[in-house]
Motif scaffolding. Structure first.
Motif, PDB file in Angstrom:
ATOM      1  N   HIS A 213       0.838  -1.206   0.000  1.00  0.00           N
ATOM      2  CA  HIS A 213       0.000   0.000   0.000  1.00  0.00           C
ATOM      3  C   HIS A 213       0.870   1.253   0.000  1.00  0.00           C
ATOM      4  N   ASP A 214       2.187   1.078  -0.046  1.00  0.00           N
ATOM      5  CA  ASP A 214       3.123   2.192   0.084  1.00  0.00           C
ATOM      6  C   ASP A 214       3.607   2.648  -1.291  1.00  0.00           C
ATOM      7  N   LEU A 215       3.109   3.799  -1.746  1.00  0.00           N
ATOM      8  CA  LEU A 215       3.483   4.294  -3.069  1.00  0.00           C
ATOM      9  C   LEU A 215       4.945   4.738  -3.133  1.00  0.00           C
ATOM     10  N   ASN A 216       5.547   5.074  -1.996  1.00  0.00           N
ATOM     11  CA  ASN A 216       6.972   5.412  -2.004  1.00  0.00           C
ATOM     12  C   ASN A 216       7.814   4.216  -2.452  1.00  0.00           C
ATOM     13  N   PRO A 246      -2.220  10.013 -13.211  1.00  0.00           N
ATOM     14  CA  PRO A 246      -3.242   9.003 -12.907  1.00  0.00           C
ATOM     15  C   PRO A 246      -4.557   9.323 -13.619  1.00  0.00           C
ATOM     16  N   THR A 247      -5.204   8.296 -14.150  1.00  0.00           N
ATOM     17  CA  THR A 247      -6.494   8.486 -14.814  1.00  0.00           C
ATOM     18  C   THR A 247      -7.659   8.141 -13.901  1.00  0.00           C
ATOM     19  N   SER A 248      -7.382   7.468 -12.785  1.00  0.00           N
ATOM     20  CA  SER A 248      -8.426   7.055 -11.848  1.00  0.00           C
ATOM     21  C   SER A 248      -8.479   8.009 -10.658  1.00  0.00           C
ATOM     22  N   VAL A 249      -9.694   8.354 -10.250  1.00  0.00           N
ATOM     23  CA  VAL A 249      -9.882   9.194  -9.060  1.00  0.00           C
ATOM     24  C   VAL A 249      -9.313   8.501  -7.834  1.00  0.00           C
ATOM     25  N   TYR A 250      -9.463   7.175  -7.762  1.00  0.00           N
ATOM     26  CA  TYR A 250      -8.963   6.427  -6.611  1.00  0.00           C
ATOM     27  C   TYR A 250      -7.434   6.477  -6.545  1.00  0.00           C
ATOM     28  N   THR A 251      -6.783   6.294  -7.696  1.00  0.00           N
ATOM     29  CA  THR A 251      -5.313   6.386  -7.718  1.00  0.00           C
ATOM     30  C   THR A 251      -4.859   7.763  -7.269  1.00  0.00           C
ATOM     31  N   SER A 253      -6.386   9.709  -5.225  1.00  0.00           N
ATOM     32  CA  SER A 253      -6.565   9.819  -3.773  1.00  0.00           C
ATOM     33  C   SER A 253      -5.444   9.116  -3.020  1.00  0.00           C
ATOM     34  N   LEU A 254      -4.936   7.989  -3.567  1.00  0.00           N
ATOM     35  CA  LEU A 254      -3.807   7.311  -2.935  1.00  0.00           C
ATOM     36  C   LEU A 254      -2.552   8.175  -2.987  1.00  0.00           C
ATOM     37  N   ILE A 255      -2.323   8.818  -4.128  1.00  0.00           N
ATOM     38  CA  ILE A 255      -1.147   9.665  -4.290  1.00  0.00           C
ATOM     39  C   ILE A 255      -1.198  10.856  -3.342  1.00  0.00           C
ATOM     40  N   GLU A 256      -2.394  11.400  -3.151  1.00  0.00           N
ATOM     41  CA  GLU A 256      -2.549  12.586  -2.310  1.00  0.00           C
ATOM     42  C   GLU A 256      -2.618  12.258  -0.822  1.00  0.00           C
ATOM     43  N   ALA A 257      -2.555  10.965  -0.474  1.00  0.00           N
ATOM     44  CA  ALA A 257      -2.705  10.558   0.922  1.00  0.00           C
ATOM     45  C   ALA A 257      -1.394  10.558   1.701  1.00  0.00           C
ATOM     46  N   GLU A 258      -0.341  11.177   1.171  1.00  0.00           N
ATOM     47  CA  GLU A 258       0.915  11.282   1.903  1.00  0.00           C
ATOM     48  C   GLU A 258       0.726  12.158   3.135  1.00  0.00           C
ATOM     49  N   SER A 453       1.507   0.123  10.659  1.00  0.00           N
ATOM     50  CA  SER A 453       0.867  -0.929   9.871  1.00  0.00           C
ATOM     51  C   SER A 453      -0.390  -0.450   9.159  1.00  0.00           C
ATOM     52  N   LEU A 454      -0.563   0.878   9.055  1.00  0.00           N
ATOM     53  CA  LEU A 454      -1.780   1.430   8.468  1.00  0.00           C
ATOM     54  C   LEU A 454      -1.533   1.919   7.049  1.00  0.00           C
ATOM     55  N   ASP A 455      -2.577   1.843   6.215  1.00  0.00           N
ATOM     56  CA  ASP A 455      -2.509   2.428   4.882  1.00  0.00           C
ATOM     57  C   ASP A 455      -2.287   3.929   4.995  1.00  0.00           C
ATOM     58  N   ARG A 456      -1.744   4.524   3.914  1.00  0.00           N
ATOM     59  CA  ARG A 456      -1.473   5.954   3.925  1.00  0.00           C
ATOM     60  C   ARG A 456      -2.750   6.776   4.140  1.00  0.00           C
ATOM     61  N   THR A 457      -3.859   6.361   3.540  1.00  0.00           N
ATOM     62  CA  THR A 457      -5.089   7.122   3.719  1.00  0.00           C
ATOM     63  C   THR A 457      -5.554   7.073   5.173  1.00  0.00           C
ATOM     64  N   VAL A 458      -5.414   5.902   5.811  1.00  0.00           N
ATOM     65  CA  VAL A 458      -5.788   5.772   7.222  1.00  0.00           C
ATOM     66  C   VAL A 458      -4.795   6.526   8.099  1.00  0.00           C
TER      67      VAL A 458
END
Length: 532
Positions: A213-216, A246-251, A253-258, A453-458
């Motif tokens: 779940h870690d984009l880094n 990114p073309t997906s809104v979800y992607t 949101s993951l990128i912006e969750a830093e 142990s949490l996702d970036r969004t969490v």
């Protein structure tokens, strides 16, 4: 990274996974070439691990799998149980998320690596031992001749992960699946593990599926990326292109969750709530029968620190650097030398009864919220336990009112009261552990790796919650973490520990932008991908 298209080693076409009649994975298609790393990315519950495990028949009997699956020229749908057993550990290796759970605590390291070999190769005696030692050296385990006889609990987290990797590559597999291989590892150890995996994949020509779940990590180590959300592919493509455009809104949101933002400003006249002078910890082992006493181990060399009301002090360093030992010494959970002041009260000299009264002003939130919460207690009982101890005069109604109020302050509804920890997600369990500490209205919270142990969004949600609580209650945080991105977003000052010694200390922006010590530069390079 490899950029060439080579032989396709592993592919899925319209993979669907069902638990009875409930769909879990919806038509996932992907492929990985020899020497290539594909990252399967998404939050917890997105279907990453389920996709990989279902594709390789590593799921419970009640799980149904449809769709085409291929490993090289082998179609996987119709394999017999014996065929699957032959394939696992031979043509496919798996590096699991938690190495301690993947290793048998009752068997020595050498035996476990040896079993991974002998299940598929007829090696015995000295030939087997030499192969085990060769694998241990290949994954860069130090002192292989000594560690071959070690037990899993005697190794560090990074060393245990290297053992699991050695087992996974023992038979030179075509496909290596690495499922969150660096979760809860320090940044420098994580960097070493991922570098090792890439080098092994390149040298052996393996295809690697990196689940994370870690984009880094993805940005640095993956050739291509496949983004999953609720069991559906959101987008797939070359890593750099997907992360930049990114073309997906979800992607997106993951990128912006830093982790982002600044710590809550400290009031100008804020008083000191905690201080320590020359605090040190030395562990002395027992004297063996008829043998001299072993040398004492210095876990923490003399450290002095202060913490003001409403301030966050970040404590960073690798495993074994003394971070948690420092926190335990400040809370008087381990024996230490030196002065410890809680406001105007010197607590290092207090007896047990007096110390017990002061402890409600200092609470701790542990690294693993699931392990720290009793599975046999309801959330109401867990959160109210400390309140019952310190305020026995409160009746049942008053206790419940305080629990409801505290759960609400961390974003949990009253329907949580009668439920148990296993019914909640990782982020919700972190909030429950936080509520248990907050209900006593402490002045100081010790946060021991609360986001590891949490996702970036969490993580982002938890950081915002901690900032809000700090602003509203003027809480002081001692924030222990190996994640410098989180420390940058939360801490006013940062203290760097190495092998029990404080090597650097100062305002967080200054330390991160202009680190003075080589070890700090190494941590920052690993966290933010800078060159030294």
């Amino acid at each position: 990274m490899t950029g060439t298209v080579d032989k396709i080693v592993f592919s899925l076409e319209k993979l669907r996974v069902f638990a009875e009649n409930t769909p879990l994975v919806h038509g996932v298609s992907l492929s990985i070439a020899a020497g290539e790393t594909l990252a399967l990315v998404g939050e917890s519950g997105s279907g990453k691990t389920m996709t990989a495990m279902a594709a390789l028949n590593l799921v419970p009997p009640n799980i149904r799998v449809d769709g085409r699956r291929s490993l090289g020229d082998t179609r996987l749908e119709g394999l017999s149980r014996r065929d699957w057993e032959s394939l696992h550990g031979d043509r496919v290796g798996v590096v699991f998320q938690e190495p301690m759970s993947a290793l048998n605590p009752l068997h020595r390291i050498g035996r476990q690596i040896g079993e991974a070999i002998t299940l598929h190769q007829p090696l015995r005696g000295n030939a087997l031992r030499e192969r085990v030692l060769d694998l241990m050296k290949q994954v860069r385990l130090p002192r292989a001749e000594q560690l071959i006889n070690a037990w899993p609990h005697e190794l560090s987290g990074g060393q245990r992960q290297r053992v699991v990797i050695a087992m996974a590559i023992a038979n030179r597999p075509e496909l290596l699946i690495a499922d969150e291989p660096t979760t809860a590892l320090d940044v420098t150890v994580a960097r070493e593990i991922l570098l090792l995996l890439r080098e092994l994949a390149d040298s052996m020509g393996m295809a690697m599926l990196l689940i994370t779940h870690d984009l880094n990590l993805v940005r640095r180590w993956a050739d291509r990326i496949c983004v999953l959300h609720r069991g559906r592919v959101q987008e797939t493509g070359i890593t750099r292109e997907v992360l930049l455009h990114p073309t997906s809104v979800y992607t997106q949101s993951l990128i912006e969750a830093e982790p982002e933002g600044q710590p809550v400003p400290v009031l100008e006249q804020a008083p000191e709530v905690l201080s320590a002078n020359d605090l040190s910890v030395v562990f002395q082992g027992p004297r063996p029968l008829l043998k001299p006493r072993p040398d004492a181990f210095v876990a923490l060399q003399p450290v002095s620190l202060t913490l003001r009301q409403g301030e966050t002090l970040g404590i960073v360093g690798e495993s074994g650097s003394g971070k948690s030992t420092l926190a335990q010494a400040l809370l008087r959970l381990v024996r230490s030398s030196g002065e410890i002041w809680l406001g105007d009260t010197r607590i290092d000299q207090l007896g047990n009864r007096a110390l017990r009264l002061e402890r409600r002003h200092m609470q701790i939130v542990f690294q693993d919220p699931f392990g720290a919460l009793s599975p046999r207690m309801t959330i109401e009982d867990i959160v109210s336990e400390g309140l019952c101890f310190h305020f026995p005069e409160l009746d049942r109604r008053a206790l419940r009112d305080r629990v409801v109020e505290t759960l609400s302050s961390v974003g949990l509804a009253t329907d949580a009261l009668a439920r148990y920890p296993h019914e909640f997600s990782g982020g919700q369990r972190a909030r429950i552990a936080l509520a248990r500490a907050l209900i006593l209205h402490p002045r100081i919270l010790v946060l021991d790796e609360p986001t590891s142990s949490l996702d970036r969004t969490v993580q982002k949600q938890l950081i915002e919650l901690l900032r809000t609580l700090q602003r509203e209650r003027q809480l002081s945080y001692l924030f222990i973490s190996h994640d410098l991105a989180v420390i940058r977003a939360m801490a006013h000052r940062v203290m760097v520990l190495k092998e029990g010694e404080m090597v650097e200390h100062g305002p967080t922006p200054e330390v991160i932008k202009r680190p003075r010590h080589a070890y700090t530069r190494q941590l920052i390079a690993a966290a933010f991908h800078r060159s030294d």
